[in-house]
Design an enzyme around this catalytic site. Structure first.
Site, PDB file in Angstrom:
ATOM      1  N   ARG A 102      -7.990 -14.700   3.251  1.00 20.10           N
ATOM      2  CA  ARG A 102      -7.318 -13.931   2.189  1.00 20.10           C
ATOM      3  C   ARG A 102      -6.198 -14.696   1.507  1.00 20.10           C
ATOM      4  O   ARG A 102      -5.872 -14.454   0.353  1.00 20.10           O
ATOM      5  CB  ARG A 102      -6.684 -12.659   2.800  1.00 20.10           C
ATOM      6  CG  ARG A 102      -7.643 -11.582   3.124  1.00 20.10           C
ATOM      7  CD  ARG A 102      -7.060 -10.626   4.151  1.00 20.10           C
ATOM      8  NE  ARG A 102      -5.700 -10.229   3.827  1.00 20.10           N
ATOM      9  CZ  ARG A 102      -5.290  -8.971   3.741  1.00 20.10           C
ATOM     10  NH1 ARG A 102      -6.153  -7.993   3.932  1.00 20.10           N
ATOM     11  NH2 ARG A 102      -4.050  -8.683   3.479  1.00 20.10           N
ATOM     12  N   TYR A 130      -7.463 -13.352   7.892  1.00 20.78           N
ATOM     13  CA  TYR A 130      -6.188 -13.582   7.199  1.00 20.78           C
ATOM     14  C   TYR A 130      -6.088 -14.985   6.632  1.00 20.78           C
ATOM     15  O   TYR A 130      -5.402 -15.215   5.639  1.00 20.78           O
ATOM     16  CB  TYR A 130      -5.009 -13.249   8.127  1.00 20.78           C
ATOM     17  CG  TYR A 130      -4.895 -11.771   8.331  1.00 20.78           C
ATOM     18  CD1 TYR A 130      -4.385 -10.953   7.322  1.00 20.78           C
ATOM     19  CD2 TYR A 130      -5.340 -11.160   9.501  1.00 20.78           C
ATOM     20  CE1 TYR A 130      -4.323  -9.587   7.471  1.00 20.78           C
ATOM     21  CE2 TYR A 130      -5.280  -9.786   9.662  1.00 20.78           C
ATOM     22  CZ  TYR A 130      -4.766  -9.002   8.650  1.00 20.78           C
ATOM     23  OH  TYR A 130      -4.719  -7.643   8.796  1.00 20.78           O
ATOM     24  N   ARG A 137       0.868  -1.171   0.000  1.00 17.50           N
ATOM     25  CA  ARG A 137       0.000   0.000   0.000  1.00 17.50           C
ATOM     26  C   ARG A 137       0.910   1.227   0.000  1.00 17.50           C
ATOM     27  O   ARG A 137       2.120   1.099   0.016  1.00 17.50           O
ATOM     28  CB  ARG A 137      -0.888  -0.013   1.246  1.00 17.50           C
ATOM     29  CG  ARG A 137      -1.829  -1.211   1.285  1.00 17.50           C
ATOM     30  CD  ARG A 137      -2.896  -1.004   2.334  1.00 17.50           C
ATOM     31  NE  ARG A 137      -3.684  -2.203   2.532  1.00 17.50           N
ATOM     32  CZ  ARG A 137      -4.740  -2.533   1.804  1.00 17.50           C
ATOM     33  NH1 ARG A 137      -5.136  -1.765   0.812  1.00 17.50           N
ATOM     34  NH2 ARG A 137      -5.413  -3.637   2.068  1.00 17.50           N
ATOM     35  N   MET A 196     -14.656 -10.417   6.637  1.00 18.79           N
ATOM     36  CA  MET A 196     -14.299  -9.204   5.907  1.00 18.79           C
ATOM     37  C   MET A 196     -15.554  -8.561   5.330  1.00 18.79           C
ATOM     38  O   MET A 196     -16.583  -9.204   5.194  1.00 18.79           O
ATOM     39  CB  MET A 196     -13.362  -9.520   4.754  1.00 18.79           C
ATOM     40  CG  MET A 196     -12.028 -10.007   5.194  1.00 18.79           C
ATOM     41  SD  MET A 196     -12.089 -11.743   5.122  1.00 18.79           S
ATOM     42  CE  MET A 196     -11.328 -11.959   3.599  1.00 18.79           C
ATOM     43  N   GLY A 197     -15.388  -7.328   4.933  1.00 21.23           N
ATOM     44  CA  GLY A 197     -16.492  -6.562   4.365  1.00 21.23           C
ATOM     45  C   GLY A 197     -16.452  -5.170   4.956  1.00 21.23           C
ATOM     46  O   GLY A 197     -17.148  -4.860   5.909  1.00 21.23           O
ATOM     47  N   ARG A 198     -15.584  -4.328   4.391  1.00 22.53           N
ATOM     48  CA  ARG A 198     -15.408  -2.990   4.957  1.00 22.53           C
ATOM     49  C   ARG A 198     -16.622  -2.117   4.685  1.00 22.53           C
ATOM     50  O   ARG A 198     -17.136  -1.465   5.587  1.00 22.53           O
ATOM     51  CB  ARG A 198     -14.160  -2.334   4.363  1.00 22.53           C
ATOM     52  CG  ARG A 198     -12.856  -2.990   4.791  1.00 22.53           C
ATOM     53  CD  ARG A 198     -11.686  -2.467   3.964  1.00 22.53           C
ATOM     54  NE  ARG A 198     -11.594  -1.018   4.035  1.00 22.53           N
ATOM     55  CZ  ARG A 198     -10.980  -0.355   5.023  1.00 22.53           C
ATOM     56  NH1 ARG A 198     -10.403  -1.017   5.991  1.00 22.53           N
ATOM     57  NH2 ARG A 198     -10.948   0.954   5.022  1.00 22.53           N
ATOM     58  N   ASP A 223      -9.829  -0.997  -5.610  1.00 19.09           N
ATOM     59  CA  ASP A 223     -10.308   0.327  -6.017  1.00 19.09           C
ATOM     60  C   ASP A 223      -9.178   1.358  -5.977  1.00 19.09           C
ATOM     61  O   ASP A 223      -9.036   2.167  -6.890  1.00 19.09           O
ATOM     62  CB  ASP A 223     -11.490   0.764  -5.133  1.00 19.09           C
ATOM     63  CG  ASP A 223     -11.147   0.756  -3.647  1.00 19.09           C
ATOM     64  OD1 ASP A 223     -10.255  -0.020  -3.244  1.00 19.09           O
ATOM     65  OD2 ASP A 223     -11.757   1.533  -2.892  1.00 19.09           O
ATOM     66  N   THR A 255     -10.975  -7.604  -5.547  1.00 21.12           N
ATOM     67  CA  THR A 255     -11.639  -7.168  -4.332  1.00 21.12           C
ATOM     68  C   THR A 255     -12.293  -8.357  -3.668  1.00 21.12           C
ATOM     69  O   THR A 255     -13.240  -8.925  -4.190  1.00 21.12           O
ATOM     70  CB  THR A 255     -12.694  -6.071  -4.596  1.00 21.12           C
ATOM     71  OG1 THR A 255     -13.699  -6.162  -3.557  1.00 21.12           O
ATOM     72  CG2 THR A 255     -13.389  -6.233  -5.923  1.00 21.12           C
ATOM     73  N   ASP A 268     -13.949  -8.318  -1.093  1.00 18.68           N
ATOM     74  CA  ASP A 268     -15.272  -7.901  -0.584  1.00 18.68           C
ATOM     75  C   ASP A 268     -16.331  -7.841  -1.689  1.00 18.68           C
ATOM     76  O   ASP A 268     -17.494  -7.611  -1.400  1.00 18.68           O
ATOM     77  CB  ASP A 268     -15.192  -6.505   0.054  1.00 18.68           C
ATOM     78  CG  ASP A 268     -14.349  -6.479   1.310  1.00 18.68           C
ATOM     79  OD1 ASP A 268     -14.016  -7.560   1.816  1.00 18.68           O
ATOM     80  OD2 ASP A 268     -14.032  -5.365   1.791  1.00 18.68           O
TER      81      ASP A 268
HETATM   82  P1  ATP Z   1      -7.709  -3.345  -1.338  1.00 19.19           P
HETATM   83  O1  ATP Z   1      -8.971  -3.861  -1.911  1.00 19.19           O
HETATM   84  O2  ATP Z   1      -6.871  -4.404  -0.743  1.00 19.19           O
HETATM   85  O3  ATP Z   1      -7.886  -2.152  -0.489  1.00 19.19           O
HETATM   86  P2  ATP Z   1      -6.574  -1.441  -3.103  1.00 19.19           P
HETATM   87  O4  ATP Z   1      -6.030  -1.515  -4.474  1.00 19.19           O
HETATM   88  O5  ATP Z   1      -7.765  -0.568  -2.915  1.00 19.19           O
HETATM   89  O6  ATP Z   1      -6.851  -2.913  -2.635  1.00 19.19           O
HETATM   90  P3  ATP Z   1      -4.875   0.393  -1.670  1.00 19.19           P
HETATM   91  O7  ATP Z   1      -3.863   0.106  -0.616  1.00 19.19           O
HETATM   92  O8  ATP Z   1      -5.967   1.330  -1.362  1.00 19.19           O
HETATM   93  O9  ATP Z   1      -5.418  -1.032  -2.106  1.00 19.19           O
HETATM   94  O10 ATP Z   1      -4.129   0.962  -2.960  1.00 19.19           O
HETATM   95  C1  ATP Z   1      -3.139   0.234  -3.652  1.00 19.19           C
HETATM   96  C2  ATP Z   1      -2.205   1.189  -4.343  1.00 19.19           C
HETATM   97  O11 ATP Z   1      -2.947   2.147  -5.114  1.00 19.19           O
HETATM   98  C3  ATP Z   1      -1.345   1.984  -3.393  1.00 19.19           C
HETATM   99  O12 ATP Z   1      -0.036   2.036  -3.897  1.00 19.19           O
HETATM  100  C4  ATP Z   1      -1.989   3.331  -3.360  1.00 19.19           C
HETATM  101  O13 ATP Z   1      -1.091   4.363  -3.100  1.00 19.19           O
HETATM  102  C5  ATP Z   1      -2.583   3.477  -4.743  1.00 19.19           C
HETATM  103  N1  ATP Z   1      -3.744   4.365  -4.656  1.00 19.19           N
HETATM  104  C6  ATP Z   1      -4.778   4.247  -3.798  1.00 19.19           C
HETATM  105  N2  ATP Z   1      -5.675   5.249  -3.960  1.00 19.19           N
HETATM  106  C7  ATP Z   1      -5.183   6.034  -4.943  1.00 19.19           C
HETATM  107  C8  ATP Z   1      -5.624   7.241  -5.579  1.00 19.19           C
HETATM  108  N3  ATP Z   1      -6.765   7.851  -5.235  1.00 19.19           N
HETATM  109  N4  ATP Z   1      -4.854   7.766  -6.555  1.00 19.19           N
HETATM  110  C9  ATP Z   1      -3.707   7.162  -6.911  1.00 19.19           C
HETATM  111  N5  ATP Z   1      -3.226   6.033  -6.356  1.00 19.19           N
HETATM  112  C10 ATP Z   1      -3.939   5.465  -5.384  1.00 19.19           C
HETATM  113 MG    MG Z   2      -9.319  -0.660  -1.416  1.00 20.58          MG
END
Ligand code: ATP
Ligand code: MG
Length: 457
Positions: free
Chosen positions: A375, A372, A169, A268-270, A195, A223, A225
């Site tokens: 996942r 965990y 992240r 899970m399920g935010r 997302d 995802t 979720d």
């Molecule tokens: P999860 O479903 O596990 O949350 P995710 O893809 O949403 O997966 P995040 O940790 O939110 O996981 O984001 C993954 C990567 O995308 C990170 O490197 C983060 O910095 C980038 N990212 C998240 N939001 C944005 C945004 N609004 N603009 C640009 N990059 C983003």
């Molecule tokens: Mg996310």
């Protein structure tokens, strides 16, 4: 809140579907497809037609009569996924990158494997690299090595959970990321992520456009979720709720084995309670399902639970992590800026225990949180097939020069979903819809705990 393509998130509810317009479903392309596809066209049963996607073919966004009737002009439709007769990139000349971002989900390795196999065996692309540890692996400063991906190297990775590429992240600068793509000569970037990752992919695609580069960015939405909209369902979801049913089964056995037995399973399920709903429906053991989409009224729930335990000897509660946030003061955010949720499972355990104690009623509570474990498992055979086919669709799309899009499945067809649309809303359990109705029927829990339960106290 209005995106480049005029998608205004504030406009979404209550009836998301009527808000989507044909223009929201247009997929960006890098240019005209002039190269003959190396894929052999399949013959149909009459031995005539090739199974390339006809560019005029579309998949209806909404097929209800009311929807079609309300519209003037052509109803909104998706571009179908699948191989094109003419493609944009010359397979012999291109380099492809793959990255996985965000939390773990069953099937990540299946998708990586599917991309590599489709690219190499079918298109003849030989230069494929994997970036390590999410977007961080695309930022030179962080000094991560890159992994050359070959069919032999990905052969059995689908047998393992997690991701061979690693994930992370945390915000990364799209300028530095596109510098890296430029430097390595990457023509297609596949992003497997949630997302947040797709918002990241959108910014990368925009930076590419600003520089007038011909680099495709195609996502395979991840995802656990199931909260990304317009993609049918997400890969790994079936594996995840299947695994969750094991915890529900265990909690039920525990609860029935002791006087005053209460099983509390936190899943899970935010923002979306799909895993809780499906896992609860799978074996019908749950008496209560608490999800983020439906407000929890503890003043009604606690007496209801006590009565249920008095009358039936035990009870099983399934709670999604994002439920009951109205009871918690959540603040702060994770490295990616995601709002941290309060832990309602733990909070609920405390409230249940003290409520039974105050009422002088015996309770044996078992709290199970399998998050965990869920996942990190490998995908089940259904999800493995789905991952492979999503990967194939993603490769077909990218080879045909599509960009800033994700692949999904809609009405049993693979489709291309523009990223701005995929990140503009969230897929949630509709409290007025048939899934939630099924849960209410299967559990016997009331529509609302706020309606006074006279028999309870
Ligand atoms: P999860 O479903 O596990 O949350 P995710 O893809 O949403 O997966 P995040 O940790 O939110 O996981 O984001 C993954 C990567 O995308 C990170 O490197 C983060 O910095 C980038 N990212 C998240 N939001 C944005 C945004 N609004 N603009 C640009 N990059 C983003
Ligand atoms: Mg996310």
């Amino acid at each position: 809140a209005t995106s480049r393509r005029g998608i205004n998130r504030k406009r979404w509810p209550p009836s998301l579907r009527t808000m989507v317009e044909a223009a929201d479903l247009l997929v960006r392309t890098l240019g005209e497809c002039r190269i003959d596809s190396p894929l052999p066209g399949l013959l149909d049963r009459h031995g005539t037609t090739e199974h390339y996607v006809d560019e005029a073919d579309r998949v209806l966004f909404d097929d209800t009569l009311a929807m079609v009737g309300e519209r003037t002009g052509k109803p909104p439709s998706f571009e179908p996924g699948g191989p094109r007769r003419q493609i944009f990139f010359d397979p012999a000349k291109i380099r492809v990158g793959i990255v996985t971002c965000g939390g773990l989900c069953p099937g990540l390795n299946d998708v990586i494997r599917g991309l590599v196999l489709e690219l190499t065996s079918h298109y003849g692309v030989s230069r494929i690299v994997g970036f390590r540890n999410g977007y961080r692996g695309l930022v030179a400063r962080h000094g991560h090595d890159i992994l050359e991906l070959t069919p032999a190297g990905v052969q059995h990775i689908n047998e393992h959970g997690g991701t061979i590429l690693g994930t992370s992240r945390g915000n990364q600068d799209p300028v530095e990321i596109v510098d890296c793509l430029d430097h390595l000569g990457v023509n297609i970037l596949f992003v497997i992520g949630g997302d947040g990752s797709m918002r990241g992919a959108q910014r990368i695609a925009q930076e590419i456009t600003t520089r007038e580069r011909r680099i495709a960015v195609v996502g395979v939405p991840k995802t656990i979720d199931n909260d990304i909209p317009w993609i049918g369902h997400s890969f790994g979801f079936q594996t995840a709720f299947g695994k969750a049913t094991e915890s529900i089964r265990a909690a039920h056995i525990e609860a029935t084995a002791q006087p005053g037995g209460v099983g509390l399973v936190r899943l899970m399920g935010r923002q979306s309670g799909f895993i809780a709903c499906y896992a609860a429906l799978a074996n019908n053991d749950a008496d209560y399902v608490l999800i983020p989409e439906v407000p929890v009224d503890l003043d009604g729930f606690l007496p209801h639970l006590r009565r249920r335990v008095r009358e039936r000897g035990h009870a099983l509660v399934v709670v999604a992590e994002g439920a009951g946030q109205e009871y918690l003061a959540a603040d702060g955010a994770d490295a990616s800026g995601n709002r941290l949720l309060g832990d309602f499972g733990i909070y609920l355990r405390g409230r249940v225990l003290s409520d039974f104690a105050t009422a002088g009623q015996e309770i044996n509570l078992k709290y199970i949180d399998p998050s965990y474990v869920i996942r990190s498992v490998p995908a089940n055979p259904y999800d493995s097939v789905y991952c492979l086919r999503l990967a194939q669709a993603a490769v077909h799309a990218a080879m045909a020069g599509r960009t800033e899009m994700v692949v999904g499945s809609w009405r049993n067809r693979f489709v291309h979903v523009p990223i701005p649309l995929a990140v503009a809303s969230r897929n949630q359990v509709d409290p007025g819809g048939d899934l939630w109705m099924s849960v209410l029927e299967a559990t016997g829990q009331p529509t609302s705990f706020s309606i006074p339960d006279r028999a309870a106290a």
